[in-house]
Design a protein around this motif. Structure first.
Motif, PDB file in Angstrom:
ATOM      1  N   SER A   6      -9.069 -17.995  -8.856  1.00 30.54           N
ATOM      2  CA  SER A   6      -8.776 -17.378 -10.149  1.00 30.54           C
ATOM      3  C   SER A   6      -8.740 -15.855 -10.041  1.00 30.54           C
ATOM      4  CB  SER A   6      -9.822 -17.813 -11.169  1.00 30.54           C
ATOM      5  OG  SER A   6      -9.597 -17.194 -12.404  1.00 30.54           O
ATOM      6  N   LYS A   7      -9.679 -15.280  -9.314  1.00 32.29           N
ATOM      7  CA  LYS A   7      -9.692 -13.826  -9.140  1.00 32.29           C
ATOM      8  C   LYS A   7      -8.464 -13.346  -8.386  1.00 32.29           C
ATOM      9  CE  LYS A   7     -14.721 -13.222  -9.264  1.00 32.29           C
ATOM     10  NZ  LYS A   7     -15.913 -12.769  -8.510  1.00 32.29           N
ATOM     11  N   THR A   8      -8.072 -14.101  -7.363  1.00 29.75           N
ATOM     12  CA  THR A   8      -6.875 -13.730  -6.600  1.00 29.75           C
ATOM     13  C   THR A   8      -5.634 -13.780  -7.478  1.00 29.75           C
ATOM     14  OG1 THR A   8      -7.878 -14.637  -4.587  1.00 29.75           O
ATOM     15  CG2 THR A   8      -5.497 -14.261  -4.559  1.00 29.75           C
ATOM     16  N   ALA A   9      -5.530 -14.832  -8.305  1.00 31.66           N
ATOM     17  CA  ALA A   9      -4.383 -14.969  -9.206  1.00 31.66           C
ATOM     18  C   ALA A   9      -4.349 -13.822 -10.211  1.00 31.66           C
ATOM     19  CB  ALA A   9      -4.443 -16.315  -9.926  1.00 31.66           C
ATOM     20  N   ASN A  10      -5.514 -13.488 -10.771  1.00 28.98           N
ATOM     21  CA  ASN A  10      -5.578 -12.379 -11.731  1.00 28.98           C
ATOM     22  C   ASN A  10      -5.191 -11.060 -11.074  1.00 28.98           C
ATOM     23  OD1 ASN A  10      -6.392 -14.012 -13.856  1.00 28.98           O
ATOM     24  ND2 ASN A  10      -8.584 -13.697 -13.458  1.00 28.98           N
ATOM     25  N   PHE A  12      -3.056 -10.577  -8.571  1.00 24.08           N
ATOM     26  CA  PHE A  12      -1.600 -10.515  -8.412  1.00 24.08           C
ATOM     27  C   PHE A  12      -0.891 -10.374  -9.761  1.00 24.08           C
ATOM     28  CE2 PHE A  12      -2.537 -12.389  -4.204  1.00 24.08           C
ATOM     29  CZ  PHE A  12      -1.759 -11.554  -3.422  1.00 24.08           C
ATOM     30  N   ILE A  13      -1.454 -10.989 -10.800  1.00 26.64           N
ATOM     31  CA  ILE A  13      -0.867 -10.840 -12.138  1.00 26.64           C
ATOM     32  C   ILE A  13      -0.940  -9.375 -12.585  1.00 26.64           C
ATOM     33  CG2 ILE A  13      -1.177 -11.392 -14.578  1.00 26.64           C
ATOM     34  CD1 ILE A  13      -2.031 -14.206 -13.689  1.00 26.64           C
ATOM     35  N   TRP A  14      -2.128  -8.760 -12.406  1.00 23.28           N
ATOM     36  CA  TRP A  14      -2.271  -7.363 -12.762  1.00 23.28           C
ATOM     37  C   TRP A  14      -1.389  -6.466 -11.896  1.00 23.28           C
ATOM     38  CZ3 TRP A  14      -4.022  -5.192 -16.923  1.00 23.28           C
ATOM     39  CH2 TRP A  14      -4.943  -5.864 -17.724  1.00 23.28           C
ATOM     40  N   VAL A  16       1.539  -7.260 -10.638  1.00 22.39           N
ATOM     41  CA  VAL A  16       2.911  -7.394 -11.145  1.00 22.39           C
ATOM     42  C   VAL A  16       3.073  -6.616 -12.442  1.00 22.39           C
ATOM     43  CG1 VAL A  16       4.601  -9.012 -12.080  1.00 22.39           C
ATOM     44  CG2 VAL A  16       3.332  -9.601 -10.000  1.00 22.39           C
ATOM     45  N   VAL A  17       2.074  -6.724 -13.332  1.00 26.10           N
ATOM     46  CA  VAL A  17       2.136  -6.011 -14.615  1.00 26.10           C
ATOM     47  C   VAL A  17       2.174  -4.503 -14.388  1.00 26.10           C
ATOM     48  CG1 VAL A  17       0.861  -5.496 -16.733  1.00 26.10           C
ATOM     49  CG2 VAL A  17       1.043  -7.858 -15.932  1.00 26.10           C
TER      50      VAL A  17
END
Length: 290
Positions: A6-10, A12-14, A16-17
């Motif tokens: 979950s931390k890794t996904a967050n 990469f999301i941040w 990209v944003v």
């Protein structure tokens, strides 16, 4: 393991944003820096995010022109008048269209006409002929009446109205309220997010439109702001005052064009924060139902 994923996904999301934010923000900052730089630095592509040889001559050239303020006033008048007309017609169309066929028998006919008009319109030349035949050339009405009914906004508000509980209207009818009372006393106060959204669309549309001024205004004194700044350029051959040449030496059409964009964007940047808190709610609620 799940927490690590979950931390890794967050992350990469941040990432990209932030990358998307930078892709939108950096060109804007570069344009602002160019508008405050001299012509030689701008022409040599030396300007990054910080102005080089800082000067305000491009802004002085725009703001000291009396036509700028006249055009600014015309655009403000257009935004106020055009947005008011848009909102009145949008509300009066969206409310009956939000009812089902049992309540409004011709509902499907009108919806089909609206969808057809949204996909296929008469085009520029027929619209110009209509405006000219009605004697609206060189008037503010030529800028606001051709787009008086934005169909997309009608559908957006219609869907918002359909999302409101039917029990509210049924209770009001039992208390003897008329349709107009229900609309103005119940529906509109509950529809502030959707109204703010369509208002923002209308304001941005009216403020940013420059082509209507070129099309319907025969005299430059009647140009709205966007049309005026699109036509503004530097022509040294027309300058007769020698004292102006020194200040114009640091200006080019590149710096002037950047200053145009900044000047025309500032009013929208001031208005958007006032409506932003309603914007997301209005878009999401008004778009999830037919």
């Amino acid at each position: 393991m799940k927490a690590h994923t979950s931390k890794t996904a967050n992350f990469f999301i941040w990432l990209v944003v932030l990358a998307l934010t930078a892709s939108c923000l950096l060109p804007l900052l570069n344009m602002v820096a160019i508008s405050f730089s001299d012509s030689a630095s701008a022409a040599a592509n030396e300007v990054g995010l910080i102005p080089i040889h800082f000067n305000l001559n491009s802004y002085k050239l725009i703001l000291e022109d009396s036509q700028f303020w006249r055009s600014f006033g015309i655009s403000v008048e257009r935004v106020i008048l055009g947005t008011a007309i848009n909102l009145i017609l949008i509300v009066l169309m969206a409310y009956p269209l939000s009812k089902n066929k049992r309540v409004f028998h011709a509902r499907n006919i009108y919806m089909n006409l609206l969808i057809f008009a949204m996909l296929f319109n008469g085009g520029m030349i027929p619209t110009f002929i209509v405006v000219k035949s009605l004697g609206l050339m060189d008037t503010i009405w030529a800028l606001v009446l051709p787009g008086a009914v934005p169909i997309f906004n009608v559908i957006l508000l219609m869907n918002f109205f359909k999302g409101l509980p039917d029990a509210l209207e049924e209770a009001a009818i039992m208390d003897g309220a008329s349709k107009m009372t229900i609309l103005f006393k119940i529906y509109l106060p509950l529809s502030l997010p959707a109204l703010a959204t369509v208002s923002l669309f209308a304001i941005v549309g009216h403020w940013n439109d420059y082509f209507s001024g070129l099309l319907y205004m025969n005299r430059a004194v009647n140009y709205p702001l966007q049309t005026y700044i699109q036509q503004l350029n530097i022509d040294i051959t027309k300058i007769t005052d020698v004292s102006q040449l020194s200040s114009l030496a640091s200006i080019s059409n590149k710096t002037l064009n950047s200053a145009k964009i900044v000047v025309s964007t500032v009013p929208l940047l001031l208005i958007y924060p006032l409506l932003q808190k309603y914007f997301v709610t209005g878009m999401t609620i008004g778009s999830v139902k037919e």
